[in-house]
Write a protein that holds these residues in place. Structure first.
Motif, PDB file in Angstrom:
ATOM      1  N   LEU A  61       2.469  -0.013   2.146  1.00 38.77           N
ATOM      2  CA  LEU A  61       2.984  -1.156   1.392  1.00 38.77           C
ATOM      3  C   LEU A  61       3.240  -0.797  -0.067  1.00 38.77           C
ATOM      4  CD1 LEU A  61       0.830  -4.060   2.858  1.00 38.77           C
ATOM      5  CD2 LEU A  61       3.252  -3.560   3.296  1.00 38.77           C
ATOM      6  N   LYS A  62       2.403   0.075  -0.619  1.00 36.99           N
ATOM      7  CA  LYS A  62       2.546   0.464  -2.018  1.00 36.99           C
ATOM      8  C   LYS A  62       3.736   1.408  -2.219  1.00 36.99           C
ATOM      9  CE  LYS A  62      -0.279   1.934  -5.896  1.00 36.99           C
ATOM     10  NZ  LYS A  62      -1.620   2.304  -6.323  1.00 36.99           N
ATOM     11  N   TYR A  63       3.923   2.358  -1.297  1.00 34.20           N
ATOM     12  CA  TYR A  63       4.957   3.381  -1.451  1.00 34.20           C
ATOM     13  C   TYR A  63       6.001   3.335  -0.334  1.00 34.20           C
ATOM     14  CZ  TYR A  63       1.408   5.230  -4.580  1.00 34.20           C
ATOM     15  OH  TYR A  63       0.483   5.372  -5.565  1.00 34.20           O
ATOM     16  N   GLY A  64       6.130   2.202   0.334  1.00 29.71           N
ATOM     17  CA  GLY A  64       6.978   2.087   1.517  1.00 29.71           C
ATOM     18  C   GLY A  64       8.417   2.519   1.324  1.00 29.71           C
ATOM     19  N   TYR A  65       9.027   2.116   0.228  1.00 33.32           N
ATOM     20  CA  TYR A  65      10.445   2.436   0.026  1.00 33.32           C
ATOM     21  C   TYR A  65      10.636   3.936  -0.200  1.00 33.32           C
ATOM     22  CZ  TYR A  65      10.167  -2.567  -0.660  1.00 33.32           C
ATOM     23  OH  TYR A  65       9.883  -3.899  -0.496  1.00 33.32           O
ATOM     24  N   ALA A  66       9.721   4.547  -0.941  1.00 31.47           N
ATOM     25  CA  ALA A  66       9.795   5.996  -1.154  1.00 31.47           C
ATOM     26  C   ALA A  66       9.528   6.738   0.155  1.00 31.47           C
ATOM     27  CB  ALA A  66       8.803   6.439  -2.227  1.00 31.47           C
ATOM     28  N   ILE A  67       8.599   6.222   0.945  1.00 31.93           N
ATOM     29  CA  ILE A  67       8.299   6.846   2.239  1.00 31.93           C
ATOM     30  C   ILE A  67       9.521   6.778   3.149  1.00 31.93           C
ATOM     31  CG2 ILE A  67       6.920   6.623   4.352  1.00 31.93           C
ATOM     32  CD1 ILE A  67       4.587   5.689   2.511  1.00 31.93           C
ATOM     33  N   VAL A  68      10.168   5.625   3.205  1.00 27.31           N
ATOM     34  CA  VAL A  68      11.375   5.484   4.035  1.00 27.31           C
ATOM     35  C   VAL A  68      12.444   6.462   3.564  1.00 27.31           C
ATOM     36  CG1 VAL A  68      13.290   3.935   4.620  1.00 27.31           C
ATOM     37  CG2 VAL A  68      10.940   3.104   4.756  1.00 27.31           C
ATOM     38  N   LEU A  69      12.684   6.520   2.269  1.00 20.20           N
ATOM     39  CA  LEU A  69      13.703   7.430   1.733  1.00 20.20           C
ATOM     40  C   LEU A  69      13.393   8.878   2.113  1.00 20.20           C
ATOM     41  CD1 LEU A  69      15.461   7.298  -1.637  1.00 20.20           C
ATOM     42  CD2 LEU A  69      14.511   9.444  -0.894  1.00 20.20           C
ATOM     43  N   LEU A  70      12.182   9.328   1.856  1.00 24.43           N
ATOM     44  CA  LEU A  70      11.819  10.723   2.135  1.00 24.43           C
ATOM     45  C   LEU A  70      11.781  11.025   3.630  1.00 24.43           C
ATOM     46  CD1 LEU A  70       9.091  11.255  -0.599  1.00 24.43           C
ATOM     47  CD2 LEU A  70      11.413  12.190  -0.562  1.00 24.43           C
ATOM     48  N   TRP A  71      11.319  10.065   4.416  1.00 22.40           N
ATOM     49  CA  TRP A  71      11.230  10.272   5.858  1.00 22.40           C
ATOM     50  C   TRP A  71      12.624  10.401   6.465  1.00 22.40           C
ATOM     51  CZ3 TRP A  71       6.216   9.795   8.186  1.00 22.40           C
ATOM     52  CH2 TRP A  71       6.195   9.984   9.573  1.00 22.40           C
ATOM     53  N   SER A 101      12.727   8.736  12.593  1.00 22.19           N
ATOM     54  CA  SER A 101      12.548   7.673  11.604  1.00 22.19           C
ATOM     55  C   SER A 101      12.685   6.282  12.213  1.00 22.19           C
ATOM     56  CB  SER A 101      13.526   7.857  10.443  1.00 22.19           C
ATOM     57  OG  SER A 101      14.836   7.946  10.915  1.00 22.19           O
ATOM     58  N   THR A 102      13.124   6.182  13.451  1.00 23.81           N
ATOM     59  CA  THR A 102      13.263   4.868  14.076  1.00 23.81           C
ATOM     60  C   THR A 102      11.933   4.109  14.122  1.00 23.81           C
ATOM     61  OG1 THR A 102      15.198   5.577  15.326  1.00 23.81           O
ATOM     62  CG2 THR A 102      14.021   3.654  16.162  1.00 23.81           C
ATOM     63  N   PRO A 103      10.813   4.731  14.545  1.00 24.15           N
ATOM     64  CA  PRO A 103       9.546   3.973  14.525  1.00 24.15           C
ATOM     65  C   PRO A 103       9.153   3.505  13.121  1.00 24.15           C
ATOM     66  CG  PRO A 103       9.317   5.951  15.863  1.00 24.15           C
ATOM     67  CD  PRO A 103      10.637   6.048  15.163  1.00 24.15           C
ATOM     68  N   LEU A 104       9.452   4.323  12.127  1.00 27.31           N
ATOM     69  CA  LEU A 104       9.140   3.938  10.751  1.00 27.31           C
ATOM     70  C   LEU A 104       9.981   2.732  10.326  1.00 27.31           C
ATOM     71  CD1 LEU A 104       7.512   4.886   8.159  1.00 27.31           C
ATOM     72  CD2 LEU A 104       9.674   5.901   7.463  1.00 27.31           C
ATOM     73  N   LEU A 105      11.265   2.733  10.683  1.00 33.25           N
ATOM     74  CA  LEU A 105      12.126   1.605  10.341  1.00 33.25           C
ATOM     75  C   LEU A 105      11.732   0.343  11.119  1.00 33.25           C
ATOM     76  CD1 LEU A 105      15.604   3.350  10.032  1.00 33.25           C
ATOM     77  CD2 LEU A 105      14.142   2.518   8.191  1.00 33.25           C
ATOM     78  N   LEU A 106      11.298   0.509  12.363  1.00 33.00           N
ATOM     79  CA  LEU A 106      10.792  -0.644  13.119  1.00 33.00           C
ATOM     80  C   LEU A 106       9.560  -1.234  12.431  1.00 33.00           C
ATOM     81  CD1 LEU A 106      11.124   0.628  16.798  1.00 33.00           C
ATOM     82  CD2 LEU A 106      12.301  -1.341  15.802  1.00 33.00           C
ATOM     83  N   THR A 107       8.676  -0.360  11.965  1.00 34.75           N
ATOM     84  CA  THR A 107       7.479  -0.805  11.244  1.00 34.75           C
ATOM     85  C   THR A 107       7.863  -1.532   9.960  1.00 34.75           C
ATOM     86  OG1 THR A 107       6.220   1.036  12.157  1.00 34.75           O
ATOM     87  CG2 THR A 107       5.322  -0.039  10.187  1.00 34.75           C
ATOM     88  N   ALA A 108       8.811  -0.970   9.229  1.00 32.44           N
ATOM     89  CA  ALA A 108       9.270  -1.612   7.989  1.00 32.44           C
ATOM     90  C   ALA A 108       9.872  -2.981   8.287  1.00 32.44           C
ATOM     91  CB  ALA A 108      10.280  -0.715   7.279  1.00 32.44           C
ATOM     92  N   GLY A 109      10.598  -3.089   9.395  1.00 29.62           N
ATOM     93  CA  GLY A 109      11.153  -4.385   9.788  1.00 29.62           C
ATOM     94  C   GLY A 109      10.069  -5.385  10.127  1.00 29.62           C
ATOM     95  N   THR A 110       9.040  -4.925  10.814  1.00 31.65           N
ATOM     96  CA  THR A 110       7.909  -5.793  11.147  1.00 31.65           C
ATOM     97  C   THR A 110       7.221  -6.283   9.878  1.00 31.65           C
ATOM     98  OG1 THR A 110       7.583  -4.601  13.220  1.00 31.65           O
ATOM     99  CG2 THR A 110       5.742  -5.924  12.442  1.00 31.65           C
ATOM    100  N   VAL A 125      17.950  -1.407  13.478  1.00 31.95           N
ATOM    101  CA  VAL A 125      16.580  -1.010  13.821  1.00 31.95           C
ATOM    102  C   VAL A 125      15.558  -1.883  13.095  1.00 31.95           C
ATOM    103  CG1 VAL A 125      14.890   0.866  13.711  1.00 31.95           C
ATOM    104  CG2 VAL A 125      17.233   1.347  14.415  1.00 31.95           C
ATOM    105  N   THR A 126      15.751  -2.119  11.801  1.00 37.11           N
ATOM    106  CA  THR A 126      14.775  -2.926  11.066  1.00 37.11           C
ATOM    107  C   THR A 126      14.788  -4.387  11.521  1.00 37.11           C
ATOM    108  OG1 THR A 126      16.333  -3.217   9.242  1.00 37.11           O
ATOM    109  CG2 THR A 126      14.652  -1.496   8.994  1.00 37.11           C
ATOM    110  N   LEU A 127      15.940  -4.899  11.880  1.00 37.77           N
ATOM    111  CA  LEU A 127      15.981  -6.273  12.387  1.00 37.77           C
ATOM    112  C   LEU A 127      15.292  -6.381  13.747  1.00 37.77           C
ATOM    113  CD1 LEU A 127      19.432  -7.703  11.274  1.00 37.77           C
ATOM    114  CD2 LEU A 127      17.174  -8.086  10.275  1.00 37.77           C
ATOM    115  N   GLY A 128      15.341  -5.304  14.539  1.00 35.78           N
ATOM    116  CA  GLY A 128      14.556  -5.279  15.771  1.00 35.78           C
ATOM    117  C   GLY A 128      13.073  -5.391  15.464  1.00 35.78           C
ATOM    118  N   GLY A 129      12.613  -4.640  14.474  1.00 40.10           N
ATOM    119  CA  GLY A 129      11.222  -4.729  14.037  1.00 40.10           C
ATOM    120  C   GLY A 129      10.902  -6.088  13.430  1.00 40.10           C
ATOM    121  N   TYR A 130      11.844  -6.634  12.685  1.00 43.28           N
ATOM    122  CA  TYR A 130      11.660  -7.960  12.074  1.00 43.28           C
ATOM    123  C   TYR A 130      11.469  -9.017  13.161  1.00 43.28           C
ATOM    124  CZ  TYR A 130      12.534 -11.959   9.008  1.00 43.28           C
ATOM    125  OH  TYR A 130      12.422 -13.120   8.301  1.00 43.28           O
TER     126      TYR A 130
END
Length: 177
Positions: free
Chosen positions: A9-19, A31-40, A150-155
Motif C-alpha cells: 500500500l505504501k509503495y504500490g505504484y512504484a512496485i507496479v511500475l518496476l514489476w 504482472s497479471t496477478p499483481l494487477l489483479l491485486t491492485a484492482g482488488t 486486468v485491474t477491473l477484473g480485480g476490482y
C-alpha cells in the motif's frame, strides 16, 4: 495489518511500475496477478486505479521502447533470440511475424493479451520500420487496454469480497467440485 500489505500500500505504484517494467524486459515474473491485486485494493479505495494504470503504462512503455529500438537496430535477430527461449522457436518466429505483418499496428492493441506476442511485438514493430510515434500510440493503447481490463477484473472481485466476505470460500468450493 500484515507487513507485506502495508508495504504494498505504501509503495504500490512504484512496485507496479518496476514489476511491469521487469516483466516486459523479459524476466518471467507475471504482472497479471499483481494487477489483479491492485484492482482488488482499488475496490476498497486503498489504491487509486488511474495511478496504477499510469504506473503500468510507464513501466511497459519504457521496456517496449527498448525492445522497439533493438528491433530497429538488430532486426529479426532480436525476435529469433526471444523465440529461441520459447518451446517452439522456429514456429514462434513465423507465427509472430506473420500475425504482426497481417494486422500491423492493431496487433499492438491486443499483444499484451496473447502469450508470446506481447514479448515480441515491440521488436517486430521496430524491425518492420513502423514510425516511433505510431508505435507509441498503439502500444500505449494496448497497454492501457490490458491494464484496465486486468485491474477491473480485480476490482470486481474485490467489490464482491467487500460486500460478501464468504464469497471466497463459496468460490473455492465451486472450483473444487
Amino acid at each position: 495489518m500484515p507487513i507485506a500489505l502495508d508495504f504494498f500500500l505504501k509503495y504500490g505504484y512504484a512496485i507496479v511500475l518496476l514489476w511491469v517494467l521487469t516483466e516486459q524486459l523479459g524476466i518471467p515474473i507475471p504482472s497479471t496477478p499483481l494487477l489483479l491485486t491492485a484492482g482488488t485494493l482499488g475496490a476498497t479505495h486503498q489504491l487509486n486505479l488511474p495511478l496504477v494504470w499510469a504506473a503500468a503504462l510507464v513501466g511497459s512503455l519504457i521496456a517496449d521502447t527498448v525492445w522497439y529500438i533493438f528491433g530497429q537496430r538488430y532486426g529479426s535477430a532480436v525476435v529469433r533470440l526471444m523465440c529461441r527461449l520459447s518451446l517452439e522457436s522456429s514456429a514462434c518466429v513465423r507465427k509472430t511475424e506473420g500475425y504482426f505483418t497481417q494486422r500491423g499496428a492493431a496487433a499492438l492493441l491486443v499483444a499484451k493479451f496473447i502469450p508470446g506476442l506481447g514479448a515480441v511485438a515491440a521488436p517486430i514493430a521496430g524491425q518492420l520500420g513502423m514510425g516511433f510515434g505510431k508505435f507509441l500510440l498503439f502500444d500505449a493503447g494496448g497497454v492501457l487496454l490490458w491494464a484496465v481490463t486486468v485491474t477491473l477484473g480485480g476490482y470486481f472481485f474485490g467489490d464482491i469480497l467487500r460486500h460478501n466476505p464468504g464469497a471466497l470460500s463459496w468460490t473455492l468450493h465451486f472450483f473444487g467440485v
